[in-house]
Motif scaffolding. Structure first.
Motif, PDB file in Angstrom:
ATOM      1  N   LEU A 107       1.259  -1.352  -0.215  1.00 33.31           N
ATOM      2  CA  LEU A 107      -0.345  -0.237  -0.099  1.00 33.31           C
ATOM      3  C   LEU A 107       0.333   0.949  -0.177  1.00 33.31           C
ATOM      4  N   ILE A 108       2.239   1.005   0.841  1.00 34.10           N
ATOM      5  CA  ILE A 108       3.308   2.520   0.084  1.00 34.10           C
ATOM      6  C   ILE A 108       2.763   2.619  -0.963  1.00 34.10           C
ATOM      7  N   PHE A 109       3.770   1.553  -1.353  1.00 37.18           N
ATOM      8  CA  PHE A 109       4.465   2.097  -3.126  1.00 37.18           C
ATOM      9  C   PHE A 109       3.198   2.294  -3.373  1.00 37.18           C
ATOM     10  N   ALA A 110       2.308   1.593  -3.935  1.00 30.32           N
ATOM     11  CA  ALA A 110       1.173   2.231  -4.365  1.00 30.32           C
ATOM     12  C   ALA A 110       0.228   3.642  -3.947  1.00 30.32           C
ATOM     13  N   PHE A 111       0.564   4.240  -2.960  1.00 36.69           N
ATOM     14  CA  PHE A 111       0.084   5.115  -2.720  1.00 36.69           C
ATOM     15  C   PHE A 111       0.889   6.155  -3.245  1.00 36.69           C
ATOM     16  N   THR A 112       2.321   5.738  -2.746  1.00 37.28           N
ATOM     17  CA  THR A 112       3.439   6.686  -3.527  1.00 37.28           C
ATOM     18  C   THR A 112       3.164   6.827  -5.020  1.00 37.28           C
ATOM     19  N   ALA A 113       3.361   5.608  -5.408  1.00 39.08           N
ATOM     20  CA  ALA A 113       2.947   5.973  -7.077  1.00 39.08           C
ATOM     21  C   ALA A 113       2.485   6.452  -7.470  1.00 39.08           C
TER      22      ALA A 113
ATOM     23  N   CYS B 299       0.584  -5.202  -7.391  1.00 39.79           N
ATOM     24  CA  CYS B 299       1.904  -5.563  -6.740  1.00 39.79           C
ATOM     25  C   CYS B 299       2.667  -5.337  -8.788  1.00 39.79           C
ATOM     26  N   ALA B 300       2.164  -6.116  -9.433  1.00 41.64           N
ATOM     27  CA  ALA B 300       2.550  -6.075 -10.469  1.00 41.64           C
ATOM     28  C   ALA B 300       2.367  -4.790 -11.780  1.00 41.64           C
ATOM     29  N   THR B 301       1.064  -4.484 -11.325  1.00 49.19           N
ATOM     30  CA  THR B 301      -0.190  -2.671 -11.478  1.00 49.19           C
ATOM     31  C   THR B 301       1.218  -1.700 -11.286  1.00 49.19           C
ATOM     32  N   THR B 302       1.209  -2.171  -9.808  1.00 46.78           N
ATOM     33  CA  THR B 302       2.374  -0.942  -9.256  1.00 46.78           C
ATOM     34  C   THR B 302       4.029  -0.881  -9.416  1.00 46.78           C
ATOM     35  N   MET B 303       4.962  -1.459  -9.392  1.00 46.79           N
ATOM     36  CA  MET B 303       6.186  -1.712  -9.104  1.00 46.79           C
ATOM     37  C   MET B 303       6.549  -2.182 -10.483  1.00 46.79           C
ATOM     38  N   GLY B 304       5.587  -3.609 -11.583  1.00 45.28           N
ATOM     39  CA  GLY B 304       5.751  -3.830 -12.426  1.00 45.28           C
ATOM     40  C   GLY B 304       5.728  -2.227 -13.659  1.00 45.28           C
TER      41      GLY B 304
ATOM     42  N   TRP C 121      -9.105   0.580 -12.470  1.00 47.65           N
ATOM     43  CA  TRP C 121      -8.066  -0.849 -12.767  1.00 47.65           C
ATOM     44  C   TRP C 121      -7.392   0.027 -11.739  1.00 47.65           C
ATOM     45  N   VAL C 122      -6.320   1.067 -11.855  1.00 49.34           N
ATOM     46  CA  VAL C 122      -5.447   0.552 -10.063  1.00 49.34           C
ATOM     47  C   VAL C 122      -6.499   1.602  -9.020  1.00 49.34           C
ATOM     48  N   VAL C 123      -7.670   1.884  -9.037  1.00 49.45           N
ATOM     49  CA  VAL C 123      -8.789   2.401  -8.218  1.00 49.45           C
ATOM     50  C   VAL C 123      -8.997   1.084  -7.581  1.00 49.45           C
ATOM     51  N   VAL C 124      -9.462  -0.080  -8.271  1.00 46.76           N
ATOM     52  CA  VAL C 124     -10.325  -1.100  -7.748  1.00 46.76           C
ATOM     53  C   VAL C 124      -9.179  -2.170  -7.005  1.00 46.76           C
ATOM     54  N   GLY C 125      -7.686  -2.023  -7.797  1.00 46.70           N
ATOM     55  CA  GLY C 125      -6.954  -2.675  -6.857  1.00 46.70           C
ATOM     56  C   GLY C 125      -5.997  -2.616  -5.558  1.00 46.70           C
ATOM     57  N   ILE C 126      -6.353  -1.397  -5.517  1.00 47.72           N
ATOM     58  CA  ILE C 126      -6.577  -0.484  -3.797  1.00 47.72           C
ATOM     59  C   ILE C 126      -7.453  -1.055  -3.407  1.00 47.72           C
ATOM     60  N   ILE C 127      -8.901  -1.063  -3.609  1.00 52.54           N
ATOM     61  CA  ILE C 127     -10.034  -1.223  -2.761  1.00 52.54           C
ATOM     62  C   ILE C 127      -9.386  -2.260  -2.576  1.00 52.54           C
ATOM     63  N   TRP C 128      -9.069  -3.644  -3.450  1.00 55.01           N
ATOM     64  CA  TRP C 128      -9.275  -4.969  -2.821  1.00 55.01           C
ATOM     65  C   TRP C 128      -8.424  -5.288  -2.219  1.00 55.01           C
TER      66      TRP C 128
END
Length: 549
Positions: free
Chosen positions: A70-76, A169-174, A475-482
């Motif tokens: 979540l830290i990675f996602a909110f930062t990116a 992880c793939a959506t964010t870091m990849g 796509w990103v929003v659904v991933g973060i909610i999930w």
């Protein structure tokens, strides 16, 4: 047993090769040292904690992993100066698709499900992970250790919660790694990442460093350590249980006592830890990466998936089919893998050529599907066994001297007797309840398989759709909610479900540290009280007290 151990070896090797590569990249530690130091702590706490330790560490480690993701996602997608929003990431990826188009992808885009190499990896991943889930004894251990009331919802909720981890992880870091490769903050700048680094698993740490600097490196190191140690502990328990109960108690010493089983179990844990550390060092010097092992695992183990499944699901499968089909399937998969490698590379077979997608695809698919031919042929050649499942009902749980306390009379203490039990009104281990749970599990399996493997990805693959900015943002929003929901399911729900036991334990700790020598007990009505040992004389009929010291 052999294919179960093959699975544990491959999974542990992936953990240590990938984990050591990341530790080396982030800290400069020599890879050989990392291969030995990573499993050291795991061996120690698994040695003393057993399967209980894996439950506790799995919980703690998974919560930490979810928080870091979540830290990675909110930062990116929220705070990064260079990225900062899904829209900005989308714009950079569209530009990259024009500068470095991906061969075999729709419009050369990074934002599409239509990908030739992606489709090949999909098949390899499916075949390989059928093997790791169906044949990893760690999953069976935990399912059997759980109460019948907890196993079904636990595995369903766990599976749904887990899905968000690789997806986000793939959506964010990849994608962040791709978007930041041209940034001066990227570790390999001005060069793009080498294929060997990608295969070694360095995408996430490189993206984390580019996003958060030293903080990102620290988060990556913690995340990798949590993941590797938690999973390695489960693998140690899996191999230990095979060696202890399936080999030693079954074939060497059927009358083994609990203490003897504990000695063998501890020996297996230490031996396996040492062997795997040495094996990982050998893989490192041979140039075999985590990515190579990930593609290879299905070739080695997936021929046992169908026979193992039919052992539980089809009464007619006989001993010959169950025992011979995996071996014949392994022979076929190795032939398919190596012959395809040779044909595509003019007879050259080495780590690089054999690790390509097409040879691995051939080996994985043959491994998974060859028993479809072998099982029915061998079953009807040897005659259907027509198993009635009665002997499985007669299997008794092994009680050892280490994991359960006993009263002077030799009976189990009340905590052990009633751990995980439910009220008499809900006999969750009755045949009717288990059959009902089985039907629910099968129905959910079919539904989730169709939803996640067919209805979701296939239309997107078939149409060659390239994500629009709005679609990618959604796509990103659904991933973060999930993954937030996953954190609730994994992090908060177990605390609520176990609130009674946690409160009971906390009271016992308080009575201990406050100088009260008594123990926390329960009377027959369930009320808690402090029992002062020698100062109170109550018979066993008057009180149910914890006899553990």
């Amino acid at each position: 047993m052999c294919f179960g151990i093959f699975t544990n070896i491959l999974v542990t090797a992936m953990l240590l090769t990938g984990g050591s590569a990341v530790v080396t990249d982030l800290t400069g530690m020599h890879t050989v040292a990392a291969c030995f130091l990573l499993p050291l702590g795991v061996v120690v706490y698994t040695l003393f904690g057993g399967i209980r330790a894996t439950f506790l560490t799995d919980y703690i480690h998974t919560v930490i992993i979810l928080v870091i993701i979540l830290i990675f996602a909110f930062t990116a997608y929220g705070t990064s100066d260079e990225l900062g929003s899904p829209g900005k990431v989308w714009e950079i990826l569209i530009q990259l698709s024009q500068e470095h188009p991906v061969a075999g992808n729709a419009e050369g885009s990074y934002l599409t499900m239509r990908s030739k190499e992606g489709a090949i990896f999909f098949c390899i991943n499916l075949a390989g992970n059928f093997g790791t889930v169906f044949l990893d004894n760690g999953y069976w251990n935990k399912a059997i250790a759980a109460s019948p009331a907890s196993a079904l919802p636990g595995y369903v909720l766990g599976g749904i919660a887990w899905f968000a981890i690789p997806w986000l992880c793939a959506t964010t870091m990849g994608l962040a790694c791709l978007a930041l490769e041209s940034s001066p903050t990227f570790p390999t700048y001005p060069n793009r990442m080498a294929d060997a680094d990608v295969s070694a698993g360095l995408v996430l740490p490189n993206a984390a460093v580019a996003l958060l600097g030293k903080g990102g490196a620290m988060c990556s190191l913690i995340l990798i350590f949590m993941a590797v140690t938690s999973a390695s502990s489960a693998e140690l328990i899996a191999v230990s249980s095979i060696g202890t109960y399936d080999v030693y108690k079954t074939y060497i010493n059927p009358r083994a006592t609990g203490k003897q089983l504990i000695v063998v179990s501890h020996s297996c844990v230490v031996l396996y830890g040492l062997v795997m550390a040495g094996f990982s060092v050998g893989l490192y010097y041979a140039g075999v990466s985590m990515g190579y092992l990930y593609l290879l695992m299905g070739v080695i183990i997936s021929s046992a998936v169908l026979p193992a499944t039919l052992t539980l699901m089809w009464s007619k499968q006989n001993l010959l089919a169950a025992a011979a089909s995996p071996v014949l399937g392994l022979a076929c998969s190795l032939i398919a893998w190596l012959v395809t490698t040779s044909k595509q590379n003019d007879g050259v077979i080495n780590v690089e050529t054999s690790g390509a997608n097409n040879p691995m695809l051939a080996g994985n698919v043959v491994a998974l599907l060859s028993p479809v031919v072998f099982v029915p042929i061998l079953t009807y050649l040897g005659g259907p066994q027509n198993y009635d499942w009665e002997s499985m009902k007669a299997i008794k749980q092994v009680r050892d001297d280490y994991s359960t306390a006993a009263s002077p009379s030799g009976d189990l203490d009340e905590d052990s007797k009633h751990a995980g039990s439910t009220s008499p009104a809900e006999p969750t281990d009755s045949a009717a309840a288990l059959m009902r749970a089985s039907k629910i599990a099968r129905g959910l399996t079919v539904f989730m398989t169709i939803a996640l493997l067919v209805l979701w990805p296939m239309p997107m693959y078939g149409t060659g759709y390239v994500f629009s900015k709005k679609f990618f943002t959604g796509w990103v929003v659904v991933g973060i909610i999930w993954i937030l929901l996953s954190l609730i399911v994994v992090g908060l729900y177990p605390l609520w479900e176990g609130r009674g036991a946690l409160l009971h334990t906390a009271k016992g700790v308080w009575y201990d540290i406050s100088g009260q020598r008594g123990r926390l007990g329960r009377n027959p009505s369930g009320d808690e009280f402090v029992l002062d040992g020698a100062d109170v004389g109550l018979s066993g009929d008057d009180v149910v007290a914890d006899k553990k010291d």
